[in-house]
Design an enzyme around this catalytic site. Structure first.
Site, short mmCIF file in Angstrom:
data_model
loop_
_atom_site.label_atom_id
_atom_site.label_comp_id
_atom_site.label_asym_id
_atom_site.label_seq_id
_atom_site.Cartn_x
_atom_site.Cartn_y
_atom_site.Cartn_z
CD GLU A 282 -2.94 -0.87 -0.05
OE1 GLU A 282 -3.48 0.24 -0.23
OE2 GLU A 282 -3.08 -1.82 -0.83
CD1 TRP A 314 -19.05 11.88 -17.40
CD2 TRP A 314 -19.42 9.98 -16.30
NE1 TRP A 314 -17.83 11.30 -17.19
CE2 TRP A 314 -18.02 10.11 -16.51
CE3 TRP A 314 -19.88 8.85 -15.62
CZ2 TRP A 314 -17.09 9.18 -16.08
CZ3 TRP A 314 -18.95 7.90 -15.19
CH2 TRP A 314 -17.59 8.07 -15.41
CG ASN A 349 -8.24 1.65 0.53
OD1 ASN A 349 -8.22 2.71 -0.09
ND2 ASN A 349 -7.84 0.51 0.00
CD1 TRP A 367 -14.00 9.88 -14.10
CD2 TRP A 367 -12.59 10.88 -12.69
NE1 TRP A 367 -12.97 10.42 -14.85
CE2 TRP A 367 -12.09 11.03 -14.00
CE3 TRP A 367 -11.86 11.42 -11.63
CZ2 TRP A 367 -10.90 11.70 -14.29
CZ3 TRP A 367 -10.67 12.10 -11.91
CH2 TRP A 367 -10.19 12.24 -13.22
CD1 TRP A 390 -11.70 9.85 -5.76
CD2 TRP A 390 -13.51 9.17 -6.89
NE1 TRP A 390 -12.77 9.93 -4.91
CE2 TRP A 390 -13.90 9.52 -5.57
CE3 TRP A 390 -14.49 8.72 -7.77
CZ2 TRP A 390 -15.22 9.43 -5.13
CZ3 TRP A 390 -15.81 8.63 -7.33
CH2 TRP A 390 -16.16 8.98 -6.04
#
Length: 478
Positions: A282, A314, A349, A367, A390
C-alpha cells in the site's frame, strides 16, 4: 551563510531532507553571521481551488504550532506568511530573502503541476537576486524518474513497478535521519509567534493527532500489533484493521521512510509476513501515484489517463450527487461510508472503492465530482492518491479496474460487514433491522416503519447502462 527552509506538505523536523540539508549547510559555513529561518506559506485561494478540506486545514493549523516548537528546540524560528495563491509565493520568498540577506533557500520537491510551476517561478525570482534555490528529493523512497522499465519509460502498471521497487530497494534507503541542533543562529527570533488564523474555514480535527510523539507511537503500535493481520483485516470496516496513518503521510508529519523503517525493523522486505507485505504494498501504491503525476501532468489538469474515457457520456441525474454526498442513497454500505467521511474526514479504504464505483457505475455520475467532494472532506486528502483511487474505480486511470467489473453495493456490504455492525454504527435508524436484511432493508416486511430512503436506483438496471456507456465510449476510439 544564511539559509531559509521552506516547509510545504512536509510538516516534520525528523527525517526532513530539506531541513537537515539546510542545517548542515549553514553549520558548515562557519560564518560569524550565519543563520537559518523556517517558513510556511498559507495560500487560502490556492487551497480553495484545490478543495482543501476544512478538517485538513485545521490539522495544518494545529501541526504548525507543534512544528514551531520542534524547530525552536533546534534553534530555528518558524515564520508563517500568507499570500492568496502560489502565484504570489515567488515575490514573498524574494522579499524575505532580501530582508534577511538569505543566500540559499531549501525545500523538498513536490510533483503536482501547480506546485512545479510555483517552484519554477520561485527559482527564477531568486536567481535574479543571486539566491540559490535547492529542491531536495524527500517525498518518495525512489525519486520519480529514477524507477524506469527496460525501455527507459515509466511504469504504467503497478505490479512491475512494485517488483522493480522491491528489487532496487536497500535497507539504507529507509534510514531515518535526525536534524542536528543549530549551534549559532543570527536569524533566531524568540518572539516569533505562529498565527493560528489561517484565513481559511476549519473543522474540528481533534480526533487526529498533531504531536510527533503520539503520531510515531501510532505508527509503532500498528507495526507491532496490527500489521501482521493487515491482509486479513483491512477489508472489514468494523474492524480496526488499517493503520489510519494516512492523514500524517498526507501532510508529511510522517515520512514514507519512517513507515518503511518501522515496518521492516531491520529486516528485508522478503522477510516480512503476508500482512506486513500487504501494508508495504500500500505504501508502494502511494509512491506509484506520485510517479504517475510526475510523468503525466495531465492528471493534475482534470484529464483521465486513458484517452478513450474522455468520450464517456455521464448519464446520471444531478440531484443524485447530493444524495450520495449526504449518504441518502438507500444502499446502507454506501450511506454509512459517506456518513463516516462527513463526520470524521476519513473513510475506510475498501469503502472508498465501493462508494466510488457506486457514484460512477450505479449513479452514472462523473468521477470528477466524487474526486472533488472527497478532497473537500478528507483529512488525509492527497491529490495523487485521491486522483489515482478515483480513476482506478472509474476505470479511466492507469492500471485501472476493468470497466466491466462493477461493485455490487449489496454483496459488498454482505461480504465485508456481514453482521451489519459498521452500517448500524453510522446509520442508527437501521439498528433494529434483522441481519438478513441490513444491506437490503427495503426487502424487510417492516421497512415502512424506518426513517430510511428506498434505493434511488436499481443496481441491476444501472449496471447494464454502465456497461453500455463504457462500451460506447471505448468503441468511439481514442
Amino acid at each position: 551563510m544564511r539559509g531559509l527552509v521552506w516547509f510545504r506538505r512536509d510538516l516534520r523536523t525528523l527525517d526532513n531532507t530539506a531541513l537537515i540539508q539546510a542545517i548542515r549547510t549553514v553549520s558548515d559555513s562557519q560564518h560569524d553571521n550565519q543563520g537559518l529561518m523556517a517558513l510556511f506559506v498559507v495560500t487560502p485561494e490556492q487551497w480553495k481551488q484545490h478543495n482543501l478540506s476544512p478538517m485538513q486545514a485545521d490539522l495544518i493549523r494545529r501541526r504548525l504550532v507543534t512544528l514551531s516548537e520542534e524547530l525552536k528546540a533546534l534553534n530555528v524560528s518558524l515564520h508563517v506568511g500568507t499570500v492568496a495563491s502560489f502565484n504570489e509565493c515567488p515575490s514573498l520568498l524574494a522579499q524575505l530573502c532580501a530582508r534577511f540577506n538569505i543566500d540559499q533557500v531549501f525545500a523538498n520537491a513536490e510533483y503536482e503541476v501547480n506546485e512545479v510551476i510555483r517552484d519554477e517561478a520561485t527559482q527564477k525570482a531568486l536567481s535574479a537576486q543571486q539566491v540559490e534555490f535547492s529542491l531536495l528529493a524527500d517525498k518518495c523512497v525512489f525519486t520519480p524518474g529514477t524507477l524506469l522499465n527496460k525501455q527507459g519509460s515509466y511504469f504504467k502498471v503497478f505490479t512491475p513497478f512494485k517488483k522493480t521497487w522491491l528489487q532496487r530497494f536497500s535497507v539504507e534507503q529507509s534510514l531515518v535521519h535526525k536534524p542536528k541542533t543549530l549551534e549559532r543562529n543570527a536569524l533566531l527570533d524568540e518572539n516569533m509567534q505562529v498565527n493560528s488564523d489561517l484565513d481559511y474555514p476549519t473543522a474540528d480535527s481533534s480526533k487526529w493527532h498533531s504531536d510527533t510523539k503520539t503520531v510515531i507511537a501510532e505508527l509503532r503500535r500498528f507495526a507491532i500489533e496490527r500489521a501482521s493481520d493487515y491482509q486479513q483485516d483491512r477489508d472489514f470496516p468494523a474492524i480496526d484493521g488499517t493503520s489510519q496513518l494516512s492523514p500524517y503521510l498526507a501532510l508529511g508529519m510522517l515520512s514514507v521512510r519512517q513507515c518503511v523503517a518501522r515496518l521492516l525493523n531491520g529486516r528485508h522486505p522478503e522477510q516480512l509476513d503476508i500482512g506486513e507485505q500487504t501494508w508495504l504494498s500500500e505504501l508502494i501504491w502511494r509512491e506509484f501515484y506520485q510517479h504517475l503525476i510526475y510523468f503525466e501532468p495531465k492528471l493534475c489538469k482534470g484529464r483521465a489517463f486513458v484517452p478513450w474515457s474522455d468520450n464517456l457520456h455521464w448519464q446520471g441525474e444531478g440531484e443524485n450527487l447530493a444524495k450520495w454526498q449526504r449518504g441518502e442513497t438507500g444502499y446502507p454500505i454506501v450511506d454509512a461510508a459517506m456518513k463516516q467521511l462527513n463526520e470524521t474526514g476519513w473513510m475506510h479504504n475498501r469503502l472508498r472503492m465501493v462508494v466510488a464505483s457506486f457514484l460512477t457505475k450505479d449513479l452514472l455520475l462523473d468521477w470528477h465530482d466524487g474526486e472533488a467532494y472527497f478532497m473537500s472532506r478528507l483529512v488525509d486528502g492527497d491529490f495523487a492518491a485521491n486522483n489515482g483511487g478515483w480513476q482506478w474505480s472509474a476505470s479511466t486511470g492507469c492500471d485501472a479496474q476493468p470497466y466491466f467489473r462493477i461493485f455490487n453495493p449489496i454483496s459488498q456490504g454482505q461480504k465485508f460487514d456481514a453482521d451489519g455492525s459498521f452500517v448500524k454504527k453510522w446509520l442508527p435508524e437501521l439498528k433494529d433491522v434483522p441481519t438478513k436484511y441490513v444491506h437490503c432493508p427495503w426487502l424487510w416486511a417492516d421497512f415502512g416503519s424506518l426513517d430510511y430512503p428506498e434505493p434511488i436506483v436499481d443496481h441491476k438496471q444501472q449496471r447494464e447502462k454502465a456497461l453500455q456507456m463504457y462500451k460506447d465510449a471505448k468503441g468511439s476510439g481514442d
